[in-house]
Design an enzyme around this catalytic site. Structure first.
Site, PDB file in Angstrom:
ATOM      1  N   LYS A 108       0.808  -1.222   0.000  1.00 54.99           N
ATOM      2  CA  LYS A 108       0.000   0.000   0.000  1.00 54.99           C
ATOM      3  C   LYS A 108       0.843   1.275   0.000  1.00 54.99           C
ATOM      4  CE  LYS A 108      -4.405  -1.488   0.530  1.00 54.99           C
ATOM      5  NZ  LYS A 108      -5.546  -1.042  -0.272  1.00 54.99           N
TER       6      LYS A 108
ATOM      7  N   SER B  40      -8.634  -0.431   6.848  1.00 55.57           N
ATOM      8  CA  SER B  40      -8.539  -1.403   7.940  1.00 55.57           C
ATOM      9  C   SER B  40      -7.127  -1.489   8.480  1.00 55.57           C
ATOM     10  CB  SER B  40      -8.989  -2.796   7.465  1.00 55.57           C
ATOM     11  OG  SER B  40      -8.119  -3.263   6.451  1.00 55.57           O
TER      12      SER B  40
ATOM     13  N   GLU C 206      -9.567 -14.268  -3.463  1.00 60.51           N
ATOM     14  CA  GLU C 206     -10.352 -13.710  -2.366  1.00 60.51           C
ATOM     15  C   GLU C 206     -10.573 -14.762  -1.284  1.00 60.51           C
ATOM     16  OE1 GLU C 206     -13.621 -10.655  -3.783  1.00 60.51           O
ATOM     17  OE2 GLU C 206     -13.852 -12.534  -4.869  1.00 60.51           O
TER      18      GLU C 206
ATOM     19  N   GLY D 190     -15.802 -13.813   1.384  1.00 55.98           N
ATOM     20  CA  GLY D 190     -16.010 -12.504   0.768  1.00 55.98           C
ATOM     21  C   GLY D 190     -15.648 -12.499  -0.700  1.00 55.98           C
TER      22      GLY D 190
ATOM     23  N   ASP E  97     -16.955 -11.182  -3.397  1.00 54.73           N
ATOM     24  CA  ASP E  97     -17.712 -10.205  -4.191  1.00 54.73           C
ATOM     25  C   ASP E  97     -17.073  -9.952  -5.555  1.00 54.73           C
ATOM     26  OD1 ASP E  97     -16.112  -7.291  -3.744  1.00 54.73           O
ATOM     27  OD2 ASP E  97     -15.829  -8.783  -2.183  1.00 54.73           O
TER      28      ASP E  97
ATOM     29  N   SER F   3       1.306  -9.661  -0.332  1.00 52.02           N
ATOM     30  CA  SER F   3       0.930  -8.251  -0.231  1.00 52.02           C
ATOM     31  C   SER F   3       1.389  -7.547   1.035  1.00 52.02           C
ATOM     32  CB  SER F   3      -0.585  -8.098  -0.376  1.00 52.02           C
ATOM     33  OG  SER F   3      -1.262  -8.757   0.678  1.00 52.02           O
TER      34      SER F   3
END
Length: 322
Positions: free
Chosen positions: A54, A79, A205, A209, A211, A305
């Site tokens: 990030k 988060s 995923e 979750g 989606d 990640s």
């Protein structure tokens, strides 16, 4: 409509973050190569500044602020890892930062965000809408909101992780990338299409979750309730308006893994590769190593990640009986 970022934006982001972001190592595992009869290359963003990919997108986004934006400051909701990324990037660039964080975020991430100098505002992710809270706060304080994934400069910055991987190891047959809101995978897909056009980009995923998987298969963004999973970085309710069209165009498939598979992968990383990886950071590796995909004879990239996990929580998870 905001224009979608391109690989040229990823290249520009790489120039902006050079000398600020770490060029993270690519690790190998002969054990896993032998088990899968494949060559796996782990791009270890757990060694990035603030412990996750990030930082790339956060620093790139703030580096593009004009003088008025720099003076007013940056606002983010996260988060944990985007929170730390904006907090550290803001400190390095002399910009004030306010971060909305869920009250149940890992304490280590909350403490680190405050440690980087940001003001932390806590909220309940199960009863409050973080996007509405952030929009209201940004308006009240005149700050620029940098969302965690649905922003062209964030997407371009995240894509530099895969750019570095391809430049170091060459073309790949598969690239496994974790999926929350889609910022990382959309940026990495831009790099894959430019640098290794035949590479299959696979998003991963948590089962609870999926989606993005539902969205990709239905052709429209699917919104879900906040999923309950140990992969806190993937507890998003939907992908973004910018990330989804890139995923539709450039991502080959989305697969899921269970929390138990994430724990098994955390344990493998710790025992065999001697690295600490947070649950979300294990999504790609879990799918590659445990997903039963036909990887024999293939060159496989995995974006690891991040590694921001409370040590007590890490010990509870990996120390439990398999």
């Amino acid at each position: 409509m905001t224009p979608l970022p391109t690989f040229d934006d990823v290249v520009a982001a790489a120039r902006r973050i050079e000398g600020h972001a770490h060029k993270t190592p690519v690790l190998r595992s002969s054990t896993l190569d032998q088990r899968l009869d494949a060559q796996l290359f782990f791009k270890c963003e757990n060694f990035q500044r603030m412990g996750a990919f990030k930082f790339r997108g956060g620093f790139n986004a703030l580096a593009r602020f004009d003088a008025a934006q720099r003076k007013a400051g940056a606002l983010a909701f996260s988060s944990g890892n985007h929170a730390q990324a904006i907090a550290l990037s803001a400190r390095l660039q002399g910009i004030s930062a306010v971060i909305l964080m869920p009250i149940d975020a890992p304490q280590a991430k909350i403490d680190a965000t405050r440690g980087y100098g940001a003001e932390v505002v806590l909220f309940d992710r199960f009863t409050q809408d973080r996007e509405q809270l952030a929009a209201d706060l940004a308006r009240e304080r005149g700050m620029t909101l940098i969302p965690p994934f649905d922003h062209p400069d964030v997407i371009a910055g995240q894509g530099t992780a895969a750019k570095e991987l391809f430049e170091e190891v060459g073309p790949l047959d598969y690239l496994f990338v974790c999926v929350g809101g889609g910022g990382l995978i959309s940026g990495c897909a831009l790099s894959a299409r430019a640098l290794s056009p035949q590479c299959k980009v696979i998003g991963v995923e948590p089962e609870a979750g999926n989606d993005a998987q539902q969205s990709l298969r239905s052709g429209a963004i699917v919104r879900i309730a906040t999923p309950k999973t140990i992969a806190d970085g993937a507890q998003t309710q939907s992908v973004g308006q910018l990330t989804f069209p890139i995923m539709q165009r450039d991502v080959d498939d989305i697969v899921t893994v269970s929390d138990a598979q994430l724990v098994e992968t955390m344990r493998f990383f710790a025992e065999r590769m001697k690295i600490i990886v947070e649950p979300t950071g294990c999504l790609g590796a879990a799918a590659a190593s445990l997903g039963g995909l036909p990887l024999a004879g293939k060159r496989v990239g995995v974006i690891v990640s991040g590694g921001n996990v409370d040590l007590q929580r890490f010990s509870q998870l990996v120390g439990a009986a398999p």
